[in-house]
Design a protein around this motif. Structure first.
Motif, mmCIF file in Angstrom:
data_model
loop_
_atom_site.group_PDB
_atom_site.id
_atom_site.type_symbol
_atom_site.label_atom_id
_atom_site.label_comp_id
_atom_site.label_asym_id
_atom_site.label_seq_id
_atom_site.Cartn_x
_atom_site.Cartn_y
_atom_site.Cartn_z
ATOM 1 N N UNK A 74 9.437 -2.909 31.158
ATOM 2 C CA UNK A 74 8.066 -3.419 31.276
ATOM 3 C C UNK A 74 7.141 -2.375 31.897
ATOM 4 N N UNK A 128 5.276 -0.254 29.205
ATOM 5 C CA UNK A 128 4.414 -0.901 28.210
ATOM 6 C C UNK A 128 2.955 -0.586 28.507
ATOM 7 N N UNK A 161 -2.372 -4.371 27.387
ATOM 8 C CA UNK A 161 -2.666 -5.175 26.206
ATOM 9 C C UNK A 161 -4.055 -4.840 25.700
ATOM 10 N N UNK A 190 2.685 1.839 33.301
ATOM 11 C CA UNK A 190 2.923 1.593 34.721
ATOM 12 C C UNK A 190 3.857 2.651 35.316
ATOM 13 N N UNK A 194 -1.666 -3.407 35.352
ATOM 14 C CA UNK A 194 -2.611 -2.954 34.341
ATOM 15 C C UNK A 194 -3.972 -3.610 34.587
ATOM 16 N N UNK A 222 -4.782 -7.529 33.964
ATOM 17 C CA UNK A 222 -3.470 -8.149 33.909
ATOM 18 C C UNK A 222 -3.520 -9.603 34.334
ATOM 19 N N UNK A 229 -5.110 -11.643 30.659
ATOM 20 C CA UNK A 229 -4.896 -10.741 29.513
ATOM 21 C C UNK A 229 -5.849 -11.065 28.367
ATOM 22 N N UNK A 287 -5.996 -12.026 25.394
ATOM 23 C CA UNK A 287 -5.272 -12.653 24.291
ATOM 24 C C UNK A 287 -5.960 -13.959 23.931
ATOM 25 N N UNK A 288 -5.804 -14.349 22.699
ATOM 26 C CA UNK A 288 -6.338 -15.642 22.273
ATOM 27 C C UNK A 288 -5.689 -16.021 20.954
ATOM 28 N N UNK A 295 4.624 -14.695 21.604
ATOM 29 C CA UNK A 295 4.753 -13.674 22.628
ATOM 30 C C UNK A 295 6.194 -13.193 22.697
ATOM 31 N N UNK A 298 8.970 -7.814 26.312
ATOM 32 C CA UNK A 298 9.317 -6.435 25.973
ATOM 33 C C UNK A 298 10.699 -6.063 26.486
ATOM 34 N N UNK A 326 0.618 -14.627 15.322
ATOM 35 C CA UNK A 326 0.527 -13.197 15.577
ATOM 36 C C UNK A 326 1.496 -12.834 16.685
ATOM 37 N N UNK A 362 2.865 -10.727 19.693
ATOM 38 C CA UNK A 362 2.289 -9.890 20.730
ATOM 39 C C UNK A 362 3.373 -9.575 21.751
ATOM 40 N N UNK A 363 3.620 -8.313 21.931
ATOM 41 C CA UNK A 363 4.616 -7.895 22.912
ATOM 42 C C UNK A 363 3.953 -7.850 24.289
ATOM 43 N N UNK A 364 4.571 -8.515 25.227
ATOM 44 C CA UNK A 364 4.041 -8.534 26.594
ATOM 45 C C UNK A 364 5.118 -8.012 27.536
ATOM 46 N N UNK A 365 4.687 -7.614 28.713
ATOM 47 C CA UNK A 365 5.650 -7.045 29.649
ATOM 48 C C UNK A 365 6.592 -8.089 30.218
ATOM 49 N N UNK A 402 7.351 -12.692 30.223
ATOM 50 C CA UNK A 402 6.929 -14.055 29.908
ATOM 51 C C UNK A 402 6.822 -14.901 31.168
ATOM 52 N N UNK A 449 -7.553 -16.378 16.410
ATOM 53 C CA UNK A 449 -8.921 -15.924 16.640
ATOM 54 C C UNK A 449 -9.020 -14.441 16.398
#
Lengths: 302, 410
Positions: A95, A98, A101, A109, A221, A224, A227, A229-230, A235, A238, B33, B35-38, B40, B410
């Motif tokens: 992580x 990465x 976003x 990081x 980040x 953070x 984020x 996102x929408x 998800x 990583x 879609x 989405x890779x996140x660091x 969850x 969106x």
């Protein structure tokens, strides 16, 4: 994941360390990075106590004033000032590698973490403190110890540029392993994003079991906490590859921000209770000035 | 709105293909879609609160797909007009009953045709009177035809036959045919690709030779044509014995002097030779019995270059009938036997060949086309339901859009 060493310790960063040297020298006397009085009495300069003289004691430490008053030899005891170790836990999980976003810049990081470790080690070297760095991800790796002085600092830099990121975050296991090593009590610097699956509560519980003073440097980040996102998303973690379908709207982002804030507050509150420090280092900004804020209010002491 | 008139197999195949395409598009449309996140870690706390809505969205997605599939099926049904029957060719028999005097034998002929040839899955017998009416449908006993048609006899403009023809063509599809019994002389050869075949006369005596009132007859017959031709033309009932200058088609001997552009059926008296062997019907549209071994000794003539033999010997040497452009030559000896039942058919086929035919939709057809769907209700087209289907499809697609709007990325 290989790390771009040229980018991490570029000339600009090294110049900023020189500025940090000035900051470190402004730290008031007796307030070195990890300096603290030892409970062991010894050959210091600060008086602590007296005790009756026994054969074999250094006669230079006999308190002659008490001899005159009580006609009995007492030995003056001084606090033995010694450096306390700086234990650094460096997060090398996936992580940390990465990028942010929605951002295209390659800042991750890991870069900020390595620079933070280098900056802290630089200050420690200035004060001849002893630094040990232990990398961890899903398990603790082989670290580097005995960093003190400028020669050792360059050894640390060479060690840092050889780091790579990968694996899952298991900070709790790394803290437990650190506890099992029964290291000398000192300053525990944790450089991580603190995204342990057990959450901040699990991390704090593991930290609480350690005798060290915590200095928690959370690498974060930009945005953070909320984020960018929408919509309907799948998800993917990583580190674990786990997937979570989620519809992200404003309400979901609010809940995310709340959980994120609670996570940070838990870490911050624990550091405060242990008279330690909590610092959020943002990847989008120069690291050294952020690390310097650790010393603006005085020394970091164990 | 009958655009295809597909068979059940083609309809099912088309519908399956469309549903597959819709499914693929639906998956693409609602696929989440990635989405890779660091981590969850925080998203899980969000998901805990959102779980009931996730289930609702899943149901919404499924429901959205189902309503979209239903809309597509309805629209496809409306446009494709599937037929529940098999793919066998069908036949619509149109009986001209506009003339009461000739209606009875025509109905009898239609009954005979329906009994012997059959109608097929989409077939129908239509009484083309003042108002076209389907009087016999597949599976019904042909004996009902006379009683059902009887009430429809009556004087009406012959153009009303066009209404029935267009309505039948509307209900049929490629491979089917229309058999017209009676009808006006300008009956088209085909309507919308559906061939219109004139029913053959079963016997000259059965034909009402009295021309229908108001019919303009346009075939000139020279005075010296054989009697067989005269009888055959009388059987057609549309012969004008006026001057040749007004004729549309001339029937004359080859020695007659005719305008070059005038279509003509010529009686060839020339006798080039005989090959004693069966004659072969090569191109004649009439179902002549000459294809059999009969008349093996009839002398024929050598076809001219560019002339297409209709009836010829097996060697292709001597023709009995040959045609070129708007001229048909018939061997005179072929017409000698007045009792031959083939003669009226042969003359009829020759006239059909040389006479300018109405192949493009004429005014009566265009007028009939406007209300073709109303002429034979329940036959073939469901034009009144198609707009309803389409409106329903539009409604469910709007519902689909509304359902998907909540899950759209969106």
């Amino acid at each position: 994941m290989a790390i771009d060493t040229q980018r991490i310790f570029d000339p600009a960063f090294l110049r900023s360390l020189e500025a940090l040297r000035i900051v470190a020298r402004r730290v008031p006397a007796g307030g070195r990075l990890a300096e603290q009085p030892s409970k062991a009495r010894g050959a210091g300069v600060e008086f602590s106590d007296v005790r009756p003289y026994v054969q074999g004691d250094d006669i230079r430490a006999i308190d002659w004033n008490l001899w005159q008053r009580f006609e009995k030899a007492f030995l003056k005891l001084f606090l033995h000032e010694e450096d306390l170790p700086v234990h650094v836990l460096l997060d090398e999980s996936a992580s940390m590698a990465l990028p942010p976003l929605g951002r295209s810049e390659p800042r991750d990081k890991t870069t900020a973490a390595l620079q933070a470790v280098a900056a802290l080690a630089f200050v420690a070297a200035e004060h001849l403190d002893r630094v040990g760095v232990t990398p961890f991800a899903d398990a603790s790796g082989i670290g580097i110890r005995g960093i003190t002085g400028s020669a050792s600092f360059h050894r640390l830099l060479a060690w840092l540029v050889a780091r790579s990121a990968g694996g899952r975050t298991d900070l709790v296991a790394a803290l437990r392993e650190l506890g099992h090593r029964r290291l000398r009590r000192g300053l525990l610097v944790v450089v991580s994003d603190f995204l342990d699956p057990r959450g901040a509560g699990g991390v704090v519980d593991a930290l609480r079991a350690l005798p060290h003073t915590p200095c928690l440097l959370r690498i974060a980040h930009p945005h953070e906490a909320r984020p960018p996102l929408s919509g309907e998303l799948e998800l993917e973690d990583h580190e674990t590859g786990e997937r979570l379908p989620l519809f992200v709207d404003e309400a979901a982002l609010d809940r995310f921000a709340t959980a994120h804030a609670a996570h940070c507050d838990t870490l911050r509150a624990f550091a405060r209770t242990r008279r330690g420090r909590y610092l959020e280092i943002r990847t989008g900004e120069p690291v050294v000035p952020q690390v310097a804020t650790l010393f603006t209010h005085g020394a970091l002491s164990g | 709105m009958n655009l295809a008139g597909l068979s059940g197999t083609a309809f099912a195949g088309g519908l399956a293909g469309l549903l597959l395409a819709l499914g693929a598009l639906h998956l693409l449309r609602v696929r989440m879609r990635r989405q890779v996140v660091d981590s969850l870690l925080f998203f899980r706390s969000v998901a805990l609160h959102a779980r009931p809505r996730v289930l609702g969205r899943k149901l919404a997605r499924l429901g959205s797909f189902l309503v979209a599939a239903a809309a597509l099926a309805l629209a496809w049904t409306a446009f494709a007009e599937p037929s529940a029957g098999d793919d066998a060719p069908s036949r619509a028999i149109v009986v001209d009953v506009t003339s009461a005097a000739r209606a009875s034998p025509r109905v009898a002929q239609a009954e005979q045709l329906a009994a012997t040839l059959g109608l097929g899955p989409r077939g129908v017998v239509v009484a083309a009177g003042a108002a076209p009416l389907a009087v016999l449908r597949p599976g019904e006993p042909t004996e009902l035809l006379a009683s059902r048609c009887e009430a429809r006899f009556g004087d009406a403009p012959p153009s009303r036959v066009f209404d029935a023809l267009v309505a039948c063509a509307h209900a049929l599809r490629d491979g089917d045919e229309i058999v017209l019994i009676g009808g006006p002389p300008q009956a088209p050869a085909s309507i919308d690709g559906i061939p219109v075949r004139l029913a053959e006369a079963t016997a000259a005596a059965a034909i009402d030779v009295a021309p229908p009132p108001g019919t303009r007859l346009a075939v000139f017959v020279a005075e010296d044509v054989p009697a067989a031709i005269a009888i055959a033309l009388d059987a057609r009932g549309d012969v004008d014995r006026s001057a040749i200058g007004d004729a549309v088609v001339a029937i004359a001997r080859t020695t007659a002097t005719l305008p070059v552009a005038m279509p003509a059926v010529l009686v060839e008296d020339r006798d080039d030779g005989v090959v004693v062997e069966p004659r072969v019907t090569v191109a004649c549209a009439a179902p002549l019995s000459l294809r059999d071994a009969a008349r093996q000794s009839t002398p024929g003539f050598r076809p001219m270059p560019g002339e297409s033999p209709w009836i010829v010997d097996a060697r292709g040497e001597f023709a009995l009938v040959a045609a070129q452009d708007s001229r048909v030559r018939i061997a005179g000896a072929l017409l000698d036997d007045l009792t031959r039942r083939d003669v009226p058919l042969l003359i009829d086929a020759a006239l059909e060949h040389v006479r300018p035919r109405t192949t493009a939709p004429s005014l009566p057809i265009a007028a009939a086309r406007t209300h073709a769907g109303d002429l034979l209700p329940g036959l073939g087209d469901s034009g009144t339901l198609a707009p309803l289907f389409l409106a329903l499809a539009l409604a469910v697609l709007l519902l689909d859009a509304w359902l998907l709007s909540r899950g759209r990325v969106a």
